[in-house]
Enzyme design. Structure first.
Site, PDB file in Angstrom:
ATOM      1  N   ARG A 101       0.953  -1.287   0.143  1.00 42.73           N
ATOM      2  CA  ARG A 101       0.025  -0.028   0.104  1.00 42.73           C
ATOM      3  C   ARG A 101       0.725   1.014   0.101  1.00 42.73           C
ATOM      4  O   ARG A 101       1.735   1.607   0.960  1.00 42.73           O
ATOM      5  CB  ARG A 101      -1.081   0.006   1.103  1.00 42.73           C
ATOM      6  CG  ARG A 101      -1.534   1.262   1.395  1.00 42.73           C
ATOM      7  CD  ARG A 101      -2.521   1.491   2.419  1.00 42.73           C
ATOM      8  NE  ARG A 101      -3.921   0.493   1.876  1.00 42.73           N
ATOM      9  CZ  ARG A 101      -5.288   0.685   2.253  1.00 42.73           C
ATOM     10  NH1 ARG A 101      -5.404   1.723   3.469  1.00 42.73           N
ATOM     11  NH2 ARG A 101      -5.985   0.101   2.072  1.00 42.73           N
TER      12      ARG A 101
ATOM     13  N   HIS B 151      -7.425   0.999  -6.409  1.00 42.13           N
ATOM     14  CA  HIS B 151      -7.581   0.169  -5.073  1.00 42.13           C
ATOM     15  C   HIS B 151      -8.398  -1.053  -5.704  1.00 42.13           C
ATOM     16  O   HIS B 151      -9.504  -1.339  -5.262  1.00 42.13           O
ATOM     17  CB  HIS B 151      -8.572   0.841  -4.013  1.00 42.13           C
ATOM     18  CG  HIS B 151      -8.573   0.331  -2.855  1.00 42.13           C
ATOM     19  ND1 HIS B 151      -7.766  -0.743  -2.441  1.00 42.13           N
ATOM     20  CD2 HIS B 151      -9.052   0.554  -1.526  1.00 42.13           C
ATOM     21  CE1 HIS B 151      -7.779  -1.111  -1.008  1.00 42.13           C
ATOM     22  NE2 HIS B 151      -8.589  -0.245  -0.636  1.00 42.13           N
TER      23      HIS B 151
ATOM     24  N   GLN C  59     -10.084  -3.918  -3.033  1.00 45.02           N
ATOM     25  CA  GLN C  59     -11.489  -3.308  -2.790  1.00 45.02           C
ATOM     26  C   GLN C  59     -12.416  -3.609  -3.733  1.00 45.02           C
ATOM     27  O   GLN C  59     -13.627  -4.137  -3.392  1.00 45.02           O
ATOM     28  CB  GLN C  59     -11.557  -1.983  -2.113  1.00 45.02           C
ATOM     29  CG  GLN C  59     -12.691  -1.367  -1.832  1.00 45.02           C
ATOM     30  CD  GLN C  59     -13.015  -1.774  -0.441  1.00 45.02           C
ATOM     31  OE1 GLN C  59     -12.301  -1.655   0.419  1.00 45.02           O
ATOM     32  NE2 GLN C  59     -14.468  -2.249  -0.495  1.00 45.02           N
TER      33      GLN C  59
ATOM     34  N   ASP D 295     -17.219   7.459  -1.235  1.00 44.77           N
ATOM     35  CA  ASP D 295     -15.853   7.276  -0.280  1.00 44.77           C
ATOM     36  C   ASP D 295     -15.443   8.624   0.195  1.00 44.77           C
ATOM     37  O   ASP D 295     -16.376   9.651  -0.138  1.00 44.77           O
ATOM     38  CB  ASP D 295     -14.894   6.775  -1.401  1.00 44.77           C
ATOM     39  CG  ASP D 295     -13.425   6.512  -0.806  1.00 44.77           C
ATOM     40  OD1 ASP D 295     -13.338   6.605   0.419  1.00 44.77           O
ATOM     41  OD2 ASP D 295     -12.519   6.746  -1.916  1.00 44.77           O
TER      42      ASP D 295
ATOM     43  N   CYS E 269     -16.433   1.866   0.700  1.00 44.84           N
ATOM     44  CA  CYS E 269     -15.278   1.089   1.168  1.00 44.84           C
ATOM     45  C   CYS E 269     -14.877   1.198   2.440  1.00 44.84           C
ATOM     46  O   CYS E 269     -14.088   0.239   3.027  1.00 44.84           O
ATOM     47  CB  CYS E 269     -14.068   1.482   0.196  1.00 44.84           C
ATOM     48  SG  CYS E 269     -13.632   3.322   0.315  1.00 44.84           S
TER      49      CYS E 269
ATOM     50  N   ARG F 261     -13.883  -8.576   2.048  1.00 46.29           N
ATOM     51  CA  ARG F 261     -12.363  -8.268   1.712  1.00 46.29           C
ATOM     52  C   ARG F 261     -11.803  -9.534   2.140  1.00 46.29           C
ATOM     53  O   ARG F 261     -10.963  -9.936   1.359  1.00 46.29           O
ATOM     54  CB  ARG F 261     -11.817  -7.121   2.647  1.00 46.29           C
ATOM     55  CG  ARG F 261     -12.421  -5.838   2.116  1.00 46.29           C
ATOM     56  CD  ARG F 261     -11.839  -5.386   0.946  1.00 46.29           C
ATOM     57  NE  ARG F 261     -10.540  -5.189   0.681  1.00 46.29           N
ATOM     58  CZ  ARG F 261      -9.756  -4.194   1.067  1.00 46.29           C
ATOM     59  NH1 ARG F 261     -10.315  -3.138   1.580  1.00 46.29           N
ATOM     60  NH2 ARG F 261      -8.433  -4.388   0.814  1.00 46.29           N
TER      61      ARG F 261
HETATM   62  N1  NVA Z   1      -9.770   6.977  -1.213  1.00 40.99           N
HETATM   63  C1  NVA Z   1      -9.577   6.437   0.135  1.00 40.99           C
HETATM   64  C2  NVA Z   1      -9.942   5.151   0.189  1.00 40.99           C
HETATM   65  C3  NVA Z   1      -9.391   4.391   1.532  1.00 40.99           C
HETATM   66  C4  NVA Z   1      -9.682   2.956   1.686  1.00 40.99           C
HETATM   67  C5  NVA Z   1      -8.127   6.879   0.364  1.00 40.99           C
HETATM   68  O1  NVA Z   1      -7.102   6.696  -0.729  1.00 40.99           O
HETATM   69  O2  NVA Z   1      -7.731   7.433   1.567  1.00 40.99           O
HETATM   70  N1   CP Z   2     -11.131  -0.344   2.484  1.00 44.36           N
HETATM   71  C1   CP Z   2      -9.975  -0.237   3.101  1.00 44.36           C
HETATM   72  O1   CP Z   2      -8.869  -0.461   2.369  1.00 44.36           O
HETATM   73  O2   CP Z   2      -9.642   0.002   4.250  1.00 44.36           O
HETATM   74  P1   CP Z   2      -8.432   0.240   4.989  1.00 44.36           P
HETATM   75  O3   CP Z   2      -7.916   1.720   4.611  1.00 44.36           O
HETATM   76  O4   CP Z   2      -8.772   0.292   6.541  1.00 44.36           O
HETATM   77  O5   CP Z   2      -7.349  -1.015   4.813  1.00 44.36           O
END
Ligand code: NVA
Ligand code: CP
Length: 310
Positions: free
Chosen positions: A108, A135, A138, A230, A270, A298
């Site tokens: 990540r 992502h 997800q 989101d 998400c 997930r």
């Molecule tokens: N768009 C959000 C998704 C988190 C799972 C982010 O990148 O913070």
């Molecule tokens: N939806 C998701 O990826 O959650 P986290 O940021 O908690 O991993």
């Protein structure tokens, strides 16, 4: 006929064939069933997954770690802050080293190119656990959840209300591959990336899907099967938060927007949610919301990915 996915990287849904996505969803269903029946299934005995995190996570970290354990393997949490990456070791050298110890790498990070570089220099499969651009895990899991609830994907309409961000992009790729109509509704200046839009429309042309970009939430949710939202401020954009709160104020998923959609519309997010911003308590805790089923899935979907590629 099963598709052999051993060694495959999961970086973008755009790189997957429809057969591969179907196989992930079918495998997820089998693994979910096995888990509910209490059946022990250890296809990844003695296998290891390294999980590099440059950003925070609750769901991704826990579901991958627990998933590896349930499949008989072992997952290592690697905080990028504590790795030599922080002190300038390159992504390429990190990949070359980690490939000598591990059977798979999940990462990540901020830059999408970092994941591509990591995969290029790694001899073990690499999974994108979120970048600024995409992502995929997800959305693969969300496709599984929608199919579980509606028994199909093709022909369904999903209206995404909010920032044209990593989630919007992966929903466009996922919907396009599976024949879903995706409407992205964002304020001017926050539309999805034009190259992602172009590529998803190429995929959509193959499956009969539509990818629409609009700016009016009421128009977007007309006769939609799913409303998705989101956060307005994704990880890494915190300094824009105040400005974004103003820009997105008309893009909240609340009861009055829900009334514009059909009675059996599903509400998805998400997570993590910023309650009171992009979604109200009433909606996220209401009868149309399936957000915690999404979160659970997930685990099952990522177990399917792990079992298929490692
Ligand atoms: N768009 C959000 C998704 C988190 C799972 C982010 O990148 O913070
Ligand atoms: N939806 C998701 O990826 O959650 P986290 O940021 O908690 O991993």
């Amino acid at each position: 006929m099963a598709v052999n996915m051993k060694g495959k990287d999961i970086i973008s849904i755009h790189d997957l064939s429809r057969e591969e996505i179907d196989q992930i969803l079918d495998t997820a269903q089998i693994l979910k069933m096995k888990k509910k029946l209490g059946e022990i299934y250890h296809p990844l005995k003695d296998k290891t997954l390294g999980m590099i995190f440059q950003k925070s996570s609750t769901r991704t970290r826990v579901s991958f770690e627990v998933g590896m354990w349930q499949l008989g393997g072992y997952a290592l949490f690697l905080s990028a802050n504590d790795m030599q990456l922080k002190r300038g070791e390159t992504i390429a050298d990190t990949a070359r080293n980690l490939s000598r110890y591990l059977d798979g790498i999940m990462i990540r990070t901020y830059s999408h190119q970092d994941v591509i570089d990591l995969a290029e220099c790694s001899s073990v499969p690499v999974i994108n656990g979120l970048t600024d651009l995409l992502h995929p895990c997800q959305v693969l899991s969300d496709l599984f959840t929608v199919k579980e609830k509606r028994q199909r994907l093709e022909g369904l309409k999903l209206a995404y209300i909010g920032d044209g961000n990593n989630m919007a992009h992966s929903l466009m790729f996922g919907g396009a591959k599976m024949g879903m109509h995706i409407v992205i509704c964002s304020p001017s200046g926050f539309e999805p990336d034009s190259e992602i839009t172009r590529l998803s429309r190429i995929d959509a042309a193959q499956t009969g899907a539509n990818i629409e970009i609009v700016d009016d939430p009421v128009q977007a949710v007309q006769s939609t099967d799913i409303i998705y939202t989101d956060v307005w401020t994704s990880m890494g954009m915190e300094e824009e938060q105040e400005e974004r709160l103003k820009t997105f104020s008309q893009y909240q998923v609340n009861s009055s927007l829900l009334e514009q959609a059909g009675e059996d519309v599903l509400v998805m997010h998400c997570l993590p949610a910023h309650r009171g911003e992009e979604i109200t308590d009433e909606v996220i805790d209401g009868p149309r919301s399936i957000v915690f089923d999404q979160a659970e899935n997930r685990l099952h979907t990522q177990k399917a990915i792990l079992a298929l590629i490692i």
